[in-house]
Design a protein around this motif. Structure first.
Motif, PDB file in Angstrom:
ATOM      1  N   GLU A   1      -9.201 -14.572   6.007  1.00 47.69           N
ATOM      2  CA  GLU A   1      -9.046 -15.543   4.922  1.00 47.69           C
ATOM      3  C   GLU A   1      -8.428 -16.851   5.407  1.00 47.69           C
ATOM      4  N   SER A   2      -7.573 -16.773   6.430  1.00 49.55           N
ATOM      5  CA  SER A   2      -6.940 -17.989   6.944  1.00 49.55           C
ATOM      6  C   SER A   2      -7.972 -18.933   7.551  1.00 49.55           C
ATOM      7  N   TYR A   3      -9.044 -18.377   8.096  1.00 47.46           N
ATOM      8  CA  TYR A   3     -10.122 -19.214   8.636  1.00 47.46           C
ATOM      9  C   TYR A   3     -11.064 -19.684   7.532  1.00 47.46           C
ATOM     10  N   ASP A   4     -11.334 -18.796   6.575  1.00 50.23           N
ATOM     11  CA  ASP A   4     -12.218 -19.172   5.464  1.00 50.23           C
ATOM     12  C   ASP A   4     -11.637 -20.328   4.648  1.00 50.23           C
ATOM     13  N   ALA A   5     -10.304 -20.391   4.583  1.00 47.19           N
ATOM     14  CA  ALA A   5      -9.648 -21.395   3.734  1.00 47.19           C
ATOM     15  C   ALA A   5      -9.662 -22.795   4.338  1.00 47.19           C
ATOM     16  N   ILE A   6      -9.965 -22.907   5.615  1.00 56.08           N
ATOM     17  CA  ILE A   6      -9.969 -24.225   6.269  1.00 56.08           C
ATOM     18  C   ILE A   6     -11.168 -25.042   5.797  1.00 56.08           C
ATOM     19  N   THR A   7     -10.916 -26.262   5.389  1.00 60.18           N
ATOM     20  CA  THR A   7     -11.984 -27.123   4.889  1.00 60.18           C
ATOM     21  C   THR A   7     -12.353 -28.194   5.912  1.00 60.18           C
ATOM     22  N   ALA A   8     -13.539 -28.771   5.721  1.00 62.23           N
ATOM     23  CA  ALA A   8     -13.985 -29.847   6.606  1.00 62.23           C
ATOM     24  C   ALA A   8     -13.046 -31.043   6.519  1.00 62.23           C
ATOM     25  N   ASP A   9     -12.487 -31.264   5.337  1.00 62.68           N
ATOM     26  CA  ASP A   9     -11.564 -32.382   5.153  1.00 62.68           C
ATOM     27  C   ASP A   9     -10.282 -32.162   5.965  1.00 62.68           C
ATOM     28  N   GLU A  10      -9.783 -30.931   5.981  1.00 67.05           N
ATOM     29  CA  GLU A  10      -8.593 -30.617   6.774  1.00 67.05           C
ATOM     30  C   GLU A  10      -8.849 -30.860   8.258  1.00 67.05           C
ATOM     31  N   VAL A  11     -10.025 -30.441   8.718  1.00 63.09           N
ATOM     32  CA  VAL A  11     -10.367 -30.628  10.127  1.00 63.09           C
ATOM     33  C   VAL A  11     -10.471 -32.109  10.456  1.00 63.09           C
ATOM     34  N   ALA A  12     -11.081 -32.881   9.547  1.00 62.10           N
ATOM     35  CA  ALA A  12     -11.227 -34.325   9.778  1.00 62.10           C
ATOM     36  C   ALA A  12      -9.859 -34.997   9.887  1.00 62.10           C
ATOM     37  N   LYS A  13      -8.932 -34.611   9.001  1.00 60.92           N
ATOM     38  CA  LYS A  13      -7.583 -35.182   9.044  1.00 60.92           C
ATOM     39  C   LYS A  13      -6.849 -34.766  10.318  1.00 60.92           C
ATOM     40  N   ALA A  14      -7.017 -33.498  10.718  1.00 59.75           N
ATOM     41  CA  ALA A  14      -6.364 -33.017  11.936  1.00 59.75           C
ATOM     42  C   ALA A  14      -6.920 -33.738  13.163  1.00 59.75           C
ATOM     43  N   HIS A  15      -8.224 -33.987  13.151  1.00 65.91           N
ATOM     44  CA  HIS A  15      -8.848 -34.696  14.282  1.00 65.91           C
ATOM     45  C   HIS A  15      -8.333 -36.130  14.370  1.00 65.91           C
ATOM     46  N   ALA A  16      -8.229 -36.785  13.216  1.00 64.28           N
ATOM     47  CA  ALA A  16      -7.713 -38.163  13.198  1.00 64.28           C
ATOM     48  C   ALA A  16      -6.263 -38.204  13.670  1.00 64.28           C
ATOM     49  N   ALA A  17      -5.460 -37.225  13.232  1.00 65.45           N
ATOM     50  CA  ALA A  17      -4.062 -37.166  13.659  1.00 65.45           C
ATOM     51  C   ALA A  17      -3.973 -36.904  15.156  1.00 65.45           C
ATOM     52  N   MET A  18      -4.862 -36.079  15.667  1.00 65.69           N
ATOM     53  CA  MET A  18      -4.889 -35.785  17.093  1.00 65.69           C
ATOM     54  C   MET A  18      -5.102 -37.063  17.908  1.00 65.69           C
ATOM     55  N   LEU A  19      -6.078 -37.875  17.498  1.00 65.16           N
ATOM     56  CA  LEU A  19      -6.393 -39.093  18.246  1.00 65.16           C
ATOM     57  C   LEU A  19      -5.281 -40.133  18.154  1.00 65.16           C
ATOM     58  N   LYS A  20      -4.463 -40.046  17.114  1.00 62.57           N
ATOM     59  CA  LYS A  20      -3.356 -40.998  16.979  1.00 62.57           C
ATOM     60  C   LYS A  20      -2.223 -40.688  17.958  1.00 62.57           C
ATOM     61  N   SER A  21      -2.158 -39.440  18.409  1.00 61.20           N
ATOM     62  CA  SER A  21      -1.155 -39.115  19.425  1.00 61.20           C
ATOM     63  C   SER A  21      -1.650 -39.678  20.757  1.00 61.20           C
ATOM     64  N   LYS A  22      -0.744 -39.965  21.626  1.00 62.22           N
ATOM     65  CA  LYS A  22      -1.090 -40.593  22.907  1.00 62.22           C
ATOM     66  C   LYS A  22      -1.822 -39.612  23.814  1.00 62.22           C
TER      67      LYS A  22
END
Length: 431
Positions: A387-408
């Motif tokens: 269920e922890s994987y099923d609950a992940i949304t595309a929007d969450e991944v997009a935000k996590a990816h953007a946050a990742m790129l903001k780190s050096k």
């Protein structure tokens, strides 16, 4: 005369038949009733695994499951990795690993090993930057009998410590000749700083006896540790054994992991004679383990190989020296492209399959997964994991990816790296 003979033979046959019938009795009992203990020819439906989690007053968390056909019992000390070494304890973590199953609690090393071997168990131990684990795999009926040996209080006999130092030095020497290990060390040094606890290499030799003892006594404690056991039919009975047989002293303060903030930098090791360039790019990752795993699979494209560990996520690759610049371009493209909804869906499915497959890949793999889940979420169940994987949304991944790129961005390069661009040049690609 012939008629008389036939009549006599008929009577003899009838009599013999009656005797056979009387001897066998032609019982109307079922096979199970007539032959107790005979395996059923119509087994019932297989029952699913049931997991139970309990935290004892000592601070030790015990997690068991009841379906595995063999038992793996592992005791994990989450703060016994090299990231918890003090400034004068470099190399203590790798040496402490080799003190597993050594003399302690009034038992000699030989007696401890003999008890394990007598029941056919296979011991194991491991350590790294984050934590250390000691355990064994055995038949279900023997698990509770030898489990207390995992909590032996080391007596640090001179010969045991000396042997641990020698084995640690040998492992560290082997690691220096491995390009992948060197690349891993360099990416941590780049991400957290070479002088930080997290950035220093786990593969360090030369720790003194005093440093090893101090590190071990501070970090190999039950408070905050996780005891995972597979194939345990009775969780409550196993708990009683732990409470009775494991050290019962008042819990000390839980050891704290040596923290290191993500920085983002560069680490290069030039070795032109290798004739190959190994390169890795990394960023700060999300704190959620399931989200981190999905993110890792989103980066799995082309020639870029993804990796993820607590606090860090990235890609790596390699090439002939002349192709190093192109390799960096490929790695940059792999991490810089925002994942589409289709890629996220595929990544979720792959990450979920990977996590659930680990539960069915043997009792030791299952024990590792149970421990990781308890440390991440304080609980464990296959259903909750899915269920922890099923609950992940595309929007969450997009935000996590953007946050990742903001780190050096962090860059590590090992080998013939003359043509590998410097970190400042690569960082400009991500804004």
């Amino acid at each position: 005369v012939l008629a008389t003979t036939i009549t006599m033979l008929s009577r003899q046959v009838a009599t013999a038949g009656a005797r056979v019938g009387a001897a066998r009795g032609f019982s109307v009992l079922t096979a199970a009733e007539e032959f107790p203990g005979l395996p059923s020819t119509s087994p019932g439906e297989k029952k699913g695994s049931v997991a139970s989690v309990t935290t004892l007053p000592s601070g030790l968390t015990v997690v068991t499951e009841n379906a595995s056909l063999t038992s793996t019992v592992s005791l994990t000390f989450p703060n016994a990795g090299s990231s918890s070494e003090g400034s004068s304890e470099a190399g203590a973590a790798i040496a402490s690993r080799y003190l597993s199953f050594k003399s302690g609690s009034g038992l000699s090393s030989a007696l401890i090993v003999r008890n394990i071997e007598d029941v056919g168990a296979t011991p194991f131990s491991s350590a790294g930057r984050r934590g250390a684990t000691v355990g064994f795999t055995a038949a279900r009926e023997n698990a509770a009998f030898i489990a207390p040996l995992l909590a032996t209080e080391c007596s640090f006999e001179k010969w045991d410590v000396k042997e641990a130092q020698q084995l640690a030095a040998a492992e560290a020497a082997d690691a220096t000749s491995n390009a992948q290990v060197s690349l891993s060390d360099q990416i941590y040094a780049a991400a957290f700083g070479a002088q930080s606890a997290m950035g220093r290499s786990y593969y360090t030799a030369g720790a003194s006896r005093a440093a090893i003892v101090a590190f071990y006594e501070r970090n190999y404690i039950l408070n905050g540790a996780v005891l995972a056991a597979t194939g345990i039919a009775d969780h409550e009975a196993f708990l009683r054994m732990v409470e009775e047989e494991f050290p019962s002293s008042a819990p000390g303060a839980a050891a704290s992991e040596g923290g290191a903030a993500y920085m983002g930098g560069e680490a290069r090791v030039a070795a032109p004679s290798t004739g190959y360039a190994h390169v890795a790019l990394a960023f700060e990752g999300p704190t959620s383990a399931p989200l981190m795993n999905v993110m890792k699979h989103c980066l799995n494209n082309g020639s870029a190989m993804p990796f993820a560990a607590p606090g860090i996520i990235g890609v790596y690759g390699g090439s002939e020296p002349s192709g190093a610049s192109s390799t960096v371009d490929a790695l940059s493209n792999a991490v810089g492209s925002a994942p589409s909804a289709d890629i996220v869906a595929q990544a979720k499915a792959a990450a979920k399959t990977e996590a659930l497959t680990a539960l069915d890949s043997g009792s030791q793999s299952l024990a590792d997964a149970m421990t990781a889940s308890v440390l991440d979420s304080s609980g464990f169940s296959a259903k909750a994991l899915a269920e922890s994987y099923d609950a992940i949304t595309a929007d969450e991944v997009a935000k996590a990816h953007a946050a990742m790129l903001k780190s050096k961005v962090s860059l590590a390069a090992v080998g013939d790296i003359t043509d590998v661009p410097y970190q400042a040049t690569i960082a400009s690609r991500f804004g």
